[in-house]
Scaffold this motif. Structure first.
Motif, PDB file in Angstrom:
ATOM      1  N   ASP A  42       0.832  -1.212   0.000  1.00  0.00           N
ATOM      2  CA  ASP A  42       0.000   0.000   0.000  1.00  0.00           C
ATOM      3  C   ASP A  42       0.865   1.259   0.000  1.00  0.00           C
ATOM      4  N   ILE A  43       1.898   1.236   0.834  1.00  0.00           N
ATOM      5  CA  ILE A  43       2.806   2.395   0.906  1.00  0.00           C
ATOM      6  C   ILE A  43       3.513   2.593  -0.426  1.00  0.00           C
ATOM      7  N   LEU A  44       3.958   1.483  -1.021  1.00  0.00           N
ATOM      8  CA  LEU A  44       4.635   1.557  -2.310  1.00  0.00           C
ATOM      9  C   LEU A  44       3.694   2.081  -3.389  1.00  0.00           C
ATOM     10  N   GLU A  48       4.098   5.469  -5.425  1.00  0.00           N
ATOM     11  CA  GLU A  48       4.097   5.496  -6.891  1.00  0.00           C
ATOM     12  C   GLU A  48       3.054   6.490  -7.414  1.00  0.00           C
ATOM     13  N   ARG A  49       1.852   6.484  -6.803  1.00  0.00           N
ATOM     14  CA  ARG A  49       0.819   7.445  -7.208  1.00  0.00           C
ATOM     15  C   ARG A  49       1.292   8.876  -6.954  1.00  0.00           C
ATOM     16  N   GLU A  50       1.937   9.088  -5.842  1.00  0.00           N
ATOM     17  CA  GLU A  50       2.435  10.427  -5.509  1.00  0.00           C
ATOM     18  C   GLU A  50       3.509  10.856  -6.507  1.00  0.00           C
ATOM     19  N   VAL A  51       4.387   9.942  -6.858  1.00  0.00           N
ATOM     20  CA  VAL A  51       5.421  10.239  -7.856  1.00  0.00           C
ATOM     21  C   VAL A  51       4.767  10.565  -9.194  1.00  0.00           C
ATOM     22  N   GLU A  56       3.231  14.387 -13.265  1.00  0.00           N
ATOM     23  CA  GLU A  56       2.178  15.020 -14.068  1.00  0.00           C
ATOM     24  C   GLU A  56       2.093  16.515 -13.775  1.00  0.00           C
ATOM     25  N   GLN A  57       2.195  16.865 -12.503  1.00  0.00           N
ATOM     26  CA  GLN A  57       2.162  18.279 -12.124  1.00  0.00           C
ATOM     27  C   GLN A  57       3.358  19.022 -12.725  1.00  0.00           C
ATOM     28  N   GLU A  58       4.524  18.426 -12.640  1.00  0.00           N
ATOM     29  CA  GLU A  58       5.735  19.025 -13.221  1.00  0.00           C
ATOM     30  C   GLU A  58       5.584  19.166 -14.734  1.00  0.00           C
ATOM     31  N   ARG A  59       5.030  18.125 -15.371  1.00  0.00           N
ATOM     32  CA  ARG A  59       4.801  18.150 -16.816  1.00  0.00           C
ATOM     33  C   ARG A  59       3.841  19.295 -17.175  1.00  0.00           C
TER      34      ARG A  59
END
Length: 191
Positions: A42-44, A48-51, A56-59
């Motif tokens: 779950d943490i992983l 991964e979702r946060e990354v 996406e935000q950076e893009r």
């Protein structure tokens, strides 16, 4: 029952109990490991979702920034082109000669003359137009050439008696026409 049998029964019971405790411990350990592995997954997944969100935000930020820079570059290029066009028009107007220049100068002087009643009206114009203005002013009673005015052509007319000053230079007419037609000029250039 002999004491040895009792001792042996107690030992068997203790062994069975120890085996039971060991089995329960192993089962509990497996549950803990399974929960830990599930939590780790779950943490992983969340990491991964946060990354992915960060990427996406950076893009999006990079794309938005690039679009803004491109828009600013287009606007700057348009401003420069409009400035070049205006400069070309000013050069064209300043270069008018002969009858066309006289005709336009007379028209601007006629409009300005409507504001004045009486004598002692001074007319200023471009230094290169002094001879033209002197000749034209012979047709206007009370009007005289008073000196040069930094402009593309046309006239600045004033009178101390009426305290009126009329700027009918090619520059002022061009500025007004340019302002009134800037949208159409821009649309024509950037279709």
């Amino acid at each position: 029952m002999s004491l040895d049998t009792v001792v042996e029964d107690i030992r068997d019971e203790a062994r069975a109990r120890a085996e039971e405790i060991r089995d329960e411990g192993e089962q509990r350990a497996e549950e803990i490991v399974s929960e830990a592995e599930s939590d780790a997954e779950d943490i992983l997944e969340e990491a991964e979702r946060e990354v992915e969100r960060s990427i996406e935000q950076e893009r999006e930020q990079t794309l938005s920034s690039a679009k803004l820079e491109a828009k600013q570059a287009r606007l700057e290029a348009r401003r420069e082109l409009l400035a070049d066009v205006r400069e070309d028009v000013e050069e064209e107007v300043a270069g008018l000669e002969g009858e066309r220049r006289e005709e336009l100068t007379r028209a601007l002087l006629d409009v300005a003359a409507e504001e004045f009643d009486g004598d002692d009206v001074q007319v200023y114009g471009r230094a290169d137009d002094e001879e033209l203005l002197t000749d034209v002013l012979d047709d206007y009673e009370g009007f005289s050439y008073a000196g040069e005015y930094d402009c593309l052509g046309g006239v600045v007319v004033e009178s101390e008696g009426s305290r009126v000053r009329v700027n009918n230079t090619f520059d002022s007419v061009l500025a007004e026409v340019w302002e009134d037609n800037l949208r159409e000029i821009s649309d024509e250039l950037f279709q």
